[in-house]
Enzyme design. Structure first.
Site, PDB file in Angstrom:
ATOM      1  N   LYS A  86      21.899 -15.166  14.489  1.00 28.21           N
ATOM      2  CA  LYS A  86      21.018 -15.185  15.653  1.00 28.21           C
ATOM      3  C   LYS A  86      21.684 -14.412  16.790  1.00 28.21           C
ATOM      4  O   LYS A  86      22.820 -14.715  17.152  1.00 28.21           O
ATOM      5  CB  LYS A  86      20.747 -16.621  16.097  1.00 28.21           C
ATOM      6  CG  LYS A  86      20.098 -17.493  15.030  1.00 28.21           C
ATOM      7  CD  LYS A  86      20.033 -18.954  15.442  1.00 28.21           C
ATOM      8  CE  LYS A  86      19.410 -19.806  14.343  1.00 28.21           C
ATOM      9  NZ  LYS A  86      19.375 -21.238  14.702  1.00 28.21           N
ATOM     10  N   GLY A 115      16.090 -22.104  12.718  1.00 29.80           N
ATOM     11  CA  GLY A 115      15.561 -23.433  12.996  1.00 29.80           C
ATOM     12  C   GLY A 115      16.587 -24.321  13.661  1.00 29.80           C
ATOM     13  O   GLY A 115      17.721 -23.899  13.918  1.00 29.80           O
ATOM     14  N   ALA A 160      25.332 -27.173  11.701  1.00 27.86           N
ATOM     15  CA  ALA A 160      25.965 -26.937  10.408  1.00 27.86           C
ATOM     16  C   ALA A 160      26.519 -28.215   9.788  1.00 27.86           C
ATOM     17  O   ALA A 160      26.338 -28.459   8.588  1.00 27.86           O
ATOM     18  CB  ALA A 160      27.086 -25.903  10.567  1.00 27.86           C
ATOM     19  N   LYS A 212      17.447 -18.727  22.584  1.00 26.00           N
ATOM     20  CA  LYS A 212      17.785 -20.144  22.781  1.00 26.00           C
ATOM     21  C   LYS A 212      19.268 -20.334  23.076  1.00 26.00           C
ATOM     22  O   LYS A 212      19.652 -21.247  23.812  1.00 26.00           O
ATOM     23  CB  LYS A 212      17.332 -20.964  21.578  1.00 26.00           C
ATOM     24  CG  LYS A 212      17.989 -20.595  20.255  1.00 26.00           C
ATOM     25  CD  LYS A 212      19.203 -21.432  19.942  1.00 26.00           C
ATOM     26  CE  LYS A 212      19.852 -21.029  18.633  1.00 26.00           C
ATOM     27  NZ  LYS A 212      20.995 -21.902  18.286  1.00 26.00           N
ATOM     28  N   THR A 252      19.568 -27.121  20.618  1.00 23.81           N
ATOM     29  CA  THR A 252      20.703 -26.377  21.166  1.00 23.81           C
ATOM     30  C   THR A 252      20.975 -26.730  22.620  1.00 23.81           C
ATOM     31  O   THR A 252      22.116 -26.628  23.078  1.00 23.81           O
ATOM     32  CB  THR A 252      20.455 -24.860  21.023  1.00 23.81           C
ATOM     33  OG1 THR A 252      20.126 -24.570  19.668  1.00 23.81           O
ATOM     34  CG2 THR A 252      21.683 -24.066  21.398  1.00 23.81           C
ATOM     35  N   SER A 260      26.309 -28.573  20.241  1.00 24.23           N
ATOM     36  CA  SER A 260      25.936 -27.186  20.509  1.00 24.23           C
ATOM     37  C   SER A 260      27.089 -26.417  21.130  1.00 24.23           C
ATOM     38  O   SER A 260      27.606 -26.781  22.194  1.00 24.23           O
ATOM     39  CB  SER A 260      24.727 -27.139  21.452  1.00 24.23           C
ATOM     40  OG  SER A 260      24.532 -25.840  21.955  1.00 24.23           O
ATOM     41  N   GLU A 286      27.327 -17.497  20.264  1.00 27.41           N
ATOM     42  CA  GLU A 286      26.622 -16.213  20.223  1.00 27.41           C
ATOM     43  C   GLU A 286      25.961 -15.848  21.546  1.00 27.41           C
ATOM     44  O   GLU A 286      25.736 -14.680  21.834  1.00 27.41           O
ATOM     45  CB  GLU A 286      25.557 -16.221  19.114  1.00 27.41           C
ATOM     46  CG  GLU A 286      26.100 -15.916  17.734  1.00 27.41           C
ATOM     47  CD  GLU A 286      26.346 -14.424  17.519  1.00 27.41           C
ATOM     48  OE1 GLU A 286      26.315 -13.648  18.488  1.00 27.41           O
ATOM     49  OE2 GLU A 286      26.578 -14.044  16.359  1.00 27.41           O
TER      50      GLU A 286
END
Length: 328
Positions: free
Chosen positions: A105, A133, A137, A188, A245, A251, A278
């Site tokens: 992402k 989605g 993890a 997001k 998130t 997160s 990210e």
């Protein structure tokens, strides 16, 4: 269990390891590929990714390697390297003709490309999809209930990926709006940094809820401008991922924002981490891509300026609050 295929998972971080686990639980033979031979050997020996996903024993069907030759024979590749490294990773690996599912992402710095756009440049004409989605993890790795979307213009590939990866505990939905799904996954993370900064600065839950809601509006505007659909923003890859998130304690982007909100320096926060947030690399690239499309991202721009050291958290929030009033 509906797998029975051979799946290659490229990228042995937390999410790559989790997807390897899920693919094995779905009944597939799985090759987890790591770029670093030492890390691959350590994971293989311990039967556990102690660096990124400690405490989760690998399924017996998961093999671990750093050998590119091991990717031959896989009938589906999951690309789980960070978006900023996707192009370079693909350039070093053989083109086996297997369909590709991007699980990264973000927006590439410099080119401002989304993952499937990078893929089309490096592997033109390849059958490709994107998986996205609200998935942490560690929960997927443990088999806790989750859902995600597989988006592609290729209905056959959507079906294949869902069949190979889906189980009763990992529900996969198909989607034909890969652009909207990619924008949701990229945006997001940027909004999550802002949400974390709000909480870290002690501005309260009301402020976070307002910011996340307006962030969803930004996400939707950009998706439509780039050829996606507004309704995709209300699905798993938009609202679903955004909710997780921006509120989940696991997160990486929200926790980074919280530290910035408490006054920590970005360099110090990043130096203390092994995982990738990210949103840090994506924020300026996302804002620049939006500008190309004529779309204003006030929250995204505030995050980019905060990360660049151009604004403090207080100044960034002041800038957002001082914007002219308008109808929702």
């Amino acid at each position: 269990m509906t797998g029975t295929g051979r799946i290659a998972v490229l990228g042995a971080g937390a999410w790559g390891t989790a997807l390897a686990q899920q693919a094995a639980r779905a009944g597939n033979a799985v090759t987890l590929w790591a770029r670093d031979a030492g890390r691959a050997a350590a994971i293989a020996a311990a039967r556990e990714n102690q660096r990124y996903l400690p405490g989760v024993a690998l399924e017996s069907a998961v093999g671990v390697t750093a050998e590119a030759a091991s990717l031959h024979g896989a009938d589906l590749w999951l690309l789980v390297v960070p978006a900023q490294h996707l192009r370079a990773t693909l350039a070093t690996l053989p083109d086996t003709g297997a369909p590709l599912v991007v699980c990264a992402k973000g927006v590439e710095r410099g080119t401002l490309k989304l993952p499937l756009e990078i893929l089309e440049e490096v592997r033109p004409g390849a059958a490709a999809a994107v998986l996205s989605g609200p998935n942490f993890a560690h929960e997927v790795a443990k088999g806790l209930p989750a859902a995600a979307v597989i988006a592609s213009r290729d209905a056959g590939l959507r079906g294949l990926a869902a069949e190979r990866l889906g189980t009763s505990g990992f529900r996969l939905y198909g989607g034909d709006d890969p652009m909207g799904v990619q924008v949701g996954g990229a945006a997001k993370n940027v909004i999550a940094i802002a949400a974390g900064a709000v909480i870290g600065a002690g501005l309260g839950e009301n402020a976070r809820a307002a910011l996340v809601t307006r962030g969803l509006a930004e996400l939707s505007r950009l998706a439509v401008a780039l050829g996606g659909r507004a309704e995709t923003a209300a699905g798993l890859s938009g609202l679903g991922d955004l909710l997780l998130t921006t509120t989940g304690p696991g997160s990486r982007n929200t926790s980074l924002g919280m530290e910035l909100g408490r006054g920590a320096a970005l360099e110090a926060v990043l130096a203390a981490r092994v995982s990738v947030a990210e949103g840090v690399a994506t924020a300026p690239a996302l804002v620049a891509r939006a500008a190309q499309a004529g779309v204003e991202l006030p929250i995204g721009a505030a995050v980019a300026d905060l990360l660049a050291g151009k604004l403090t958290v207080a100044e960034a929030m002041g800038t957002l609050l001082a914007r002219p009033r308008r109808d929702e």
